[in-house]
Design a protein around this motif. Structure first.
Motif, PDB file in Angstrom:
ATOM      1  N   UNK A   1      41.303  39.720  34.784  1.00 25.78           N
ATOM      2  CA  UNK A   1      41.607  41.361  34.514  1.00 25.78           C
ATOM      3  C   UNK A   1      42.218  40.734  36.163  1.00 25.78           C
ATOM      4  N   UNK A   2      41.614  40.366  37.391  1.00 27.08           N
ATOM      5  CA  UNK A   2      42.044  40.961  38.228  1.00 27.08           C
ATOM      6  C   UNK A   2      42.723  39.612  38.707  1.00 27.08           C
ATOM      7  N   UNK A   3      43.448  39.147  39.139  1.00 26.66           N
ATOM      8  CA  UNK A   3      44.392  38.136  38.777  1.00 26.66           C
ATOM      9  C   UNK A   3      45.390  37.783  38.216  1.00 26.66           C
ATOM     10  N   UNK A   4      44.789  38.788  36.595  1.00 30.39           N
ATOM     11  CA  UNK A   4      45.999  39.292  35.624  1.00 30.39           C
ATOM     12  C   UNK A   4      46.846  37.659  35.115  1.00 30.39           C
ATOM     13  N   UNK A   5      45.792  36.971  34.968  1.00 26.46           N
ATOM     14  CA  UNK A   5      45.996  35.483  33.944  1.00 26.46           C
ATOM     15  C   UNK A   5      45.194  35.326  33.396  1.00 26.46           C
ATOM     16  N   UNK A   6      45.368  34.792  32.093  1.00 28.48           N
ATOM     17  CA  UNK A   6      45.020  34.327  30.650  1.00 28.48           C
ATOM     18  C   UNK A   6      45.042  33.327  30.580  1.00 28.48           C
ATOM     19  N   UNK A   7      44.352  32.324  30.808  1.00 33.07           N
ATOM     20  CA  UNK A   7      43.691  30.982  30.691  1.00 33.07           C
ATOM     21  C   UNK A   7      44.326  30.705  28.404  1.00 33.07           C
ATOM     22  N   UNK A   8      43.725  31.981  28.039  1.00 31.75           N
ATOM     23  CA  UNK A   8      44.346  31.431  25.956  1.00 31.75           C
ATOM     24  C   UNK A   8      46.077  31.340  26.272  1.00 31.75           C
ATOM     25  N   UNK A   9      46.483  32.381  27.253  1.00 28.19           N
ATOM     26  CA  UNK A   9      47.537  32.756  27.172  1.00 28.19           C
ATOM     27  C   UNK A   9      48.686  31.654  27.843  1.00 28.19           C
TER      28      UNK A   9
ATOM     29  N   UNK B   1      49.935  37.919  44.599  1.00 32.15           N
ATOM     30  CA  UNK B   1      49.864  39.628  44.758  1.00 32.15           C
ATOM     31  C   UNK B   1      50.059  40.644  43.272  1.00 32.15           C
ATOM     32  N   UNK B   2      48.498  41.058  43.141  1.00 32.14           N
ATOM     33  CA  UNK B   2      47.942  41.898  42.097  1.00 32.14           C
ATOM     34  C   UNK B   2      47.697  43.366  42.000  1.00 32.14           C
ATOM     35  N   UNK B   3      48.189  44.118  41.673  1.00 31.22           N
ATOM     36  CA  UNK B   3      48.084  45.282  42.136  1.00 31.22           C
ATOM     37  C   UNK B   3      47.021  45.928  42.901  1.00 31.22           C
ATOM     38  N   UNK B   4      47.163  47.467  43.641  1.00 34.41           N
ATOM     39  CA  UNK B   4      46.179  47.305  44.560  1.00 34.41           C
ATOM     40  C   UNK B   4      44.810  47.361  44.276  1.00 34.41           C
ATOM     41  N   UNK B   5      44.289  48.167  43.314  1.00 29.61           N
ATOM     42  CA  UNK B   5      42.848  47.804  43.002  1.00 29.61           C
ATOM     43  C   UNK B   5      42.436  46.563  43.100  1.00 29.61           C
ATOM     44  N   UNK B   6      43.127  45.229  42.110  1.00 29.23           N
ATOM     45  CA  UNK B   6      43.100  44.174  41.898  1.00 29.23           C
ATOM     46  C   UNK B   6      42.893  43.037  43.507  1.00 29.23           C
ATOM     47  N   UNK B   7      43.912  44.080  44.705  1.00 28.13           N
ATOM     48  CA  UNK B   7      44.337  43.039  45.713  1.00 28.13           C
ATOM     49  C   UNK B   7      42.874  43.833  46.278  1.00 28.13           C
TER      50      UNK B   7
END
Length: 262
Positions: free
Chosen positions: A182-190, A230-236
């Motif tokens: 979720x932190x990187x907004x990257x899904x391996x499944x997708x 460049x993820x969202x502010x919280x993730x960054x």
């Protein structure tokens, strides 16, 4: 070492054993030169070794075809690496991923996922369509999913290894547990589903159509790469906290990933 790497670029690997040797050349080069591209190279080497072990153990429906897929798959990464090193042309998404290795603010995990994003979302679909064109692509689906399972499980193994060194890594969810960071907004499944959908499309296209579609894929993968950096502010903020605790010994980190037990 530079000479060895150049020779391997000219003499494309033909077996999975030669692929491991070619990737290991990159790993050793990156260790010597403190190049953060070695993080993904080390991960990819471990993945390739795991696939080779799976072929030997009969884990795939068609071992010879899987070896051919692995070789074609690897050749795209190796070609991109050598082109980038020689300031030649490579896909926009690979150039962006390699450029990201120069970004000292990125975490190890971000740089690993940058490579994974490009190799799965772009290269795997192209390799699958090359090995199994036309209607033959459907017979490949089971083994295609199996190679992705290897990638997913290996990433989790690497993350656990890194957690032993950097405790804040535990703040990030396991990649393989949910198949998503979720932190990187990257899904391996997708990514896996998208790669298969693109493989089926490419396998049934004419060469000119394929080139147009690959360019569109490259643009999409490049866009995903931007979100990883460049993820969202919280993730960054969370990633910066992890990065602040990471060791600066690049060679040591490469060795940690390279020696992860699968």
């Amino acid at each position: 070492m530079l000479f060895t790497i150049y020779i391997n670029a000219v003499m494309e690997p033909r077996t999975i054993s030669e692929v491991v040797t070619a990737i290991d050349d990159i790993v050793q080069y990156c260790q010597q030169h403190r190049n953060r591209a070695g993080y993904f190279a080390a991960l990819y080497k471990r993945m390739t070794m795991a696939v080779a072990e799976g072929i030997a153990a009969g884990a795939f429906e068609n071992g010879p075809r899987m070896e051919q897929l692995d070789v074609v798959f690897a050749q795209r990464y190796l070609s991109a690496w050598h082109a980038y090193q020689q300031q030649g042309e490579c896909t926009n998404s690979w150039k962006y991923a390699f450029d990201g290795c120069l970004n000292q603010s990125l975490t190890v995990l971000q740089q690993l996922v940058l490579g994974i994003n490009t190799h799965i979302n772009l290269d795997l679909a192209i390799a699958a369509a090359t090995v199994a064109p036309g209607a033959g692509i459907h017979a490949l689906q089971h083994d295609f999913n199996r190679i992705n399972e290897v990638i997913t499980s290996l990433i989790d193994d690497v993350q656990q290894c890194l957690e032993q060194v950097w405790f804040p890594m535990r703040w990030l969810k396991r990649v393989a547990a949910t198949q998503q960071t979720d932190v990187l907004d990257f899904s391996i499944g997708a990514a896996r589903k998208a790669a298969w959908a693109n493989a089926v499309l490419l396998a049934n296209m004419r060469p000119q159509q394929q080139q147009l579609h690959i360019r569109a894929m490259d643009a999409t993968v490049h866009s995903l790469g931007r979100k990883i950096i460049n993820p969202g502010l919280w993730s960054k903020a969370l990633l910066q906290a992890v990065r602040a605790t990471e060791y600066e010994d690049v060679a040591r980190t490469i060795r940690l990933i390279d020696t992860t037990v699968v």
